[in-house]
Motif scaffolding. Structure first.
Motif, PDB file in Angstrom:
ATOM      1  N   GLU A   1       0.664  -2.940  12.553  1.00  7.18           N
ATOM      2  CA  GLU A   1      -0.734  -2.860  12.979  1.00  7.18           C
ATOM      3  C   GLU A   1      -1.478  -4.076  12.478  1.00  7.18           C
ATOM      4  O   GLU A   1      -1.076  -4.721  11.515  1.00  7.18           O
TER       5      GLU A   1
ATOM      6  N   ASN B   1      -5.464  -4.971  11.250  1.00  4.75           N
ATOM      7  CA  ASN B   1      -6.816  -4.513  11.003  1.00  4.75           C
ATOM      8  C   ASN B   1      -7.716  -5.737  11.011  1.00  4.75           C
ATOM      9  O   ASN B   1      -7.250  -6.867  10.801  1.00  4.75           O
TER      10      ASN B   1
ATOM     11  N   GLY C   1      -8.176  -4.611   3.631  1.00  2.00           N
ATOM     12  CA  GLY C   1      -7.563  -3.293   3.490  1.00  2.00           C
ATOM     13  C   GLY C   1      -8.025  -2.601   2.217  1.00  2.00           C
ATOM     14  O   GLY C   1      -8.360  -3.246   1.227  1.00  2.00           O
ATOM     15  N   ASP C   2      -8.011  -1.285   2.261  1.00  2.00           N
ATOM     16  CA  ASP C   2      -8.383  -0.470   1.112  1.00  2.00           C
ATOM     17  C   ASP C   2      -7.235   0.502   0.885  1.00  2.00           C
ATOM     18  O   ASP C   2      -6.917   1.265   1.795  1.00  2.00           O
ATOM     19  N   PRO C   3      -6.516   0.474  -0.227  1.00  2.00           N
ATOM     20  CA  PRO C   3      -6.857  -0.106  -1.526  1.00  2.00           C
ATOM     21  C   PRO C   3      -6.255  -1.481  -1.842  1.00  2.00           C
ATOM     22  O   PRO C   3      -6.378  -1.928  -2.992  1.00  2.00           O
ATOM     23  N   GLU C   4      -5.641  -2.187  -0.883  1.00  2.00           N
ATOM     24  CA  GLU C   4      -5.001  -3.459  -1.244  1.00  2.00           C
ATOM     25  C   GLU C   4      -5.987  -4.481  -1.819  1.00  2.00           C
ATOM     26  O   GLU C   4      -5.636  -5.269  -2.706  1.00  2.00           O
TER      27      GLU C   4
ATOM     28  N   GLY D   1      -5.664   7.404   3.783  1.00  2.00           N
ATOM     29  CA  GLY D   1      -6.248   6.068   3.854  1.00  2.00           C
ATOM     30  C   GLY D   1      -5.571   5.092   2.904  1.00  2.00           C
ATOM     31  O   GLY D   1      -5.735   3.887   3.013  1.00  2.00           O
TER      32      GLY D   1
ATOM     33  N   TYR E   1      -5.886  -8.664   8.890  1.00  2.00           N
ATOM     34  CA  TYR E   1      -5.004  -7.861   8.029  1.00  2.00           C
ATOM     35  C   TYR E   1      -3.734  -7.630   8.831  1.00  2.00           C
ATOM     36  O   TYR E   1      -3.780  -6.962   9.867  1.00  2.00           O
TER      37      TYR E   1
ATOM     38  N   ASP F   1       0.852  -1.188   0.000  1.00  2.00           N
ATOM     39  CA  ASP F   1       0.000   0.000   0.000  1.00  2.00           C
ATOM     40  C   ASP F   1       0.887   1.237   0.000  1.00  2.00           C
ATOM     41  O   ASP F   1       1.975   1.207   0.584  1.00  2.00           O
TER      42      ASP F   1
ATOM     43  N   ARG G   1     -10.311  -6.323   9.012  1.00  2.00           N
ATOM     44  CA  ARG G   1     -11.123  -6.249   7.776  1.00  2.00           C
ATOM     45  C   ARG G   1     -10.176  -6.196   6.591  1.00  2.00           C
ATOM     46  O   ARG G   1      -8.982  -6.004   6.748  1.00  2.00           O
TER      47      ARG G   1
ATOM     48  N   LYS H   1       0.785   4.724   1.509  1.00  4.23           N
ATOM     49  CA  LYS H   1      -0.046   5.467   2.472  1.00  4.23           C
ATOM     50  C   LYS H   1       0.110   6.976   2.367  1.00  4.23           C
ATOM     51  O   LYS H   1      -0.792   7.720   2.727  1.00  4.23           O
TER      52      LYS H   1
END
Ligand code: AMP
Ligand code: GLY
Length: 416
Positions: free
Chosen positions: A276, A278, A282-285, A219, A262, A205, A280, A207
């Protein structure tokens, strides 16, 4: 299968696109969706963070699987309510979702499970924050301890800026001061059924807002997958030393993690470290991982939601590569300008290998307009990164959004 997808971003559009690509006759509904999602499947304007409303809708419509895209419904306990009523749901309950929602909780789980991560101190006062900032030294890493939509993290060599960031977020709660980890970042997604995990293909990603990793954290401005530079055995090492210990620890605490783990990782000179978790996709992965997925996504998500991953082989991915570039509104991330028209999508979509995942789009007065900061993700696949990049950037040139901006260096480091 009758599937309800909660969320309204490019990630959810990519999930729906992958489900539709199976050609399995799924009946998919999205809530609340966006203009791009609404062009593909029915959308319903319900509040995805309201556990009662979501559960009633799922029961009334005989939904067989609920897929929760964003973190907010997870933290609001939507998955818990659905599970209580016997509905299969891909997404952890509120307690396990704290792995993302509370950085302190995540650090404790990692400590208990022996998962490699950077040193960190939780500070409730400015004095404590100053002490930690000076102990670790520059570059300084200061994070809000809670959900901050990607904006709570500051990495800086400017001590005054670090202190100002700590002071601001201490006004809203506690902060975490971390040691700086130096190396390439990797996002690895693992499907978890509470006990077993299956890995998806790694992605990277971008960032920071601007080319060359300059500017503020966002994001996410783009991504690519796979990562040709990863050492052999990387995914297995993450499973053995990070994902499985974490999932087992959560199960042992009676808060099983069912959904997408994630792992945000840094490959440092002395090994892989977690920056980290997550709870859920990931966005945009997601927009670069799912287009490469060969195994039907619905089967994986459903198996995870009913405890059945142990019987499945690892998901398969195509040899094609994928690149995504995010088109953002003028003023993003601070004060995105909304309401402007978007045009040229048909020309962009005519380019071979290009798809568009909508994020902040709506129809207004017969026009397609931008409704937020990250407007859409242009996704391109190709035989190699040079081809995929060229397709993605040609598509972006065809799209018109006044003041719209994007990074021009996504995946440049892996293109020949
Ligand atoms: P996070 O929201 O925790 O993922 O942090 C956002 C971004 O800040 C990460 O993707 C990294 O680029 C950077 N970052 C966070 N923590 C660290 C750290 N301890 N060392 C170096 N960079 C970090
Ligand atoms: N791409 C970063 C995130 O989804 O949190």
């Amino acid at each position: 299968m009758r599937i309800l997808v909660l969320g309204s971003g490019a990630r959810e559009h990519a999930i729906i696109t992958a489900l539709l690509r199976e050609n399995a006759g799924h009946e998919i509904t999205a809530a609340p969706g966006n203009a791009g999602i609404a062009a593909d499947v029915p959308v319903i304007a319900l509040d995805p963070t309201n556990p009662v409303v979501v559960t009633e809708f799922a029961l009334d419509n005989d939904i067989e699987l609920v897929v929760i895209g964003p973190e907010a419904p997870l933290v609001a306990g939507v998955a818990d309510k659905l599970r209580q009523r016997g509905i299969a749901v891909f997404g952890p309950g509120k307690a396990a979702a704290a792995l993302e929602g509370s950085k302190t909780f995540a650090k404790r789980i990692m400590d208990e499970a022996g998962v490699p991560t950077g040193r960190a101190v939780r500070a409730g006062t400015l004095d404590e924050a100053v002490a930690a900032i000076d102990e670790y030294g520059a570059p300084y890493v200061v994070k809000a301890d809670g959900l901050a939509a990607g904006k709570g993290v500051l990495v800086t060599s400017d001590r005054d800026a670090a202190l100002a960031h700590a002071t601001y977020w201490l006004g809203q709660g506690s902060v975490l001061v971390e040691e700086f980890l130096d190396g390439q970042e990797v996002s690895l997604f693992l499907l978890s059924d509470g006990h077993n995990v299956l890995p998806l293909s790694p992605a990277q990603d971008y960032k920071r807002l601007s080319d060359g990793d300059e500017g503020p954290n966002t994001g996410g401005m783009g991504a690519y997958s796979p990562l040709p530079w990863l050492p052999a055995g990387f995914v297995d090492e993450v499973i053995d030393t990070i994902a499985l210990p974490t999932v087992r620890q959560l199960a042992a605490e009676q808060t099983p993690f069912i959904g997408l783990l994630y792992c945000g990782l840094i490959v440092t000179g002395s090994g892989i470290r977690v920056i980290e978790f997550n709870a859920r996709f990931g966005d945009p992965e997601t927009q670069v991982v799912l287009p490469r997925l060969v195994t039907p996504l619905s089967g994986l998500l459903f198996a995870a939601s009913i405890g059945g991953l142990g019987e499945l082989p690892r998901p398969e991915f195509s040899d094609e590569v994928a690149v995504t570039v995010v088109l953002a509104s003028e003023g993003y991330p601070e004060t995105p300008v909304t309401g402007r028209s978007i045009s040229g999508l048909d020309t962009a979509l005519a380019i071979h290998g290009v798809t568009i995942a909508h994020a902040a789009t709506a129809h207004s007065g017969g026009r397609l307009v931008a409704t937020g900061g990250r407007v859409l993700s242009v996704v391109a696949t190709g035989a190699d990164f040079t081809e995929a990049r060229s397709r993605a950037y040609r598509a972006l040139e065809a799209i018109d959004l006044e003041g719209g901006h994007y990074r021009t260096d996504i995946a440049a480091r892996v293109a020949r």
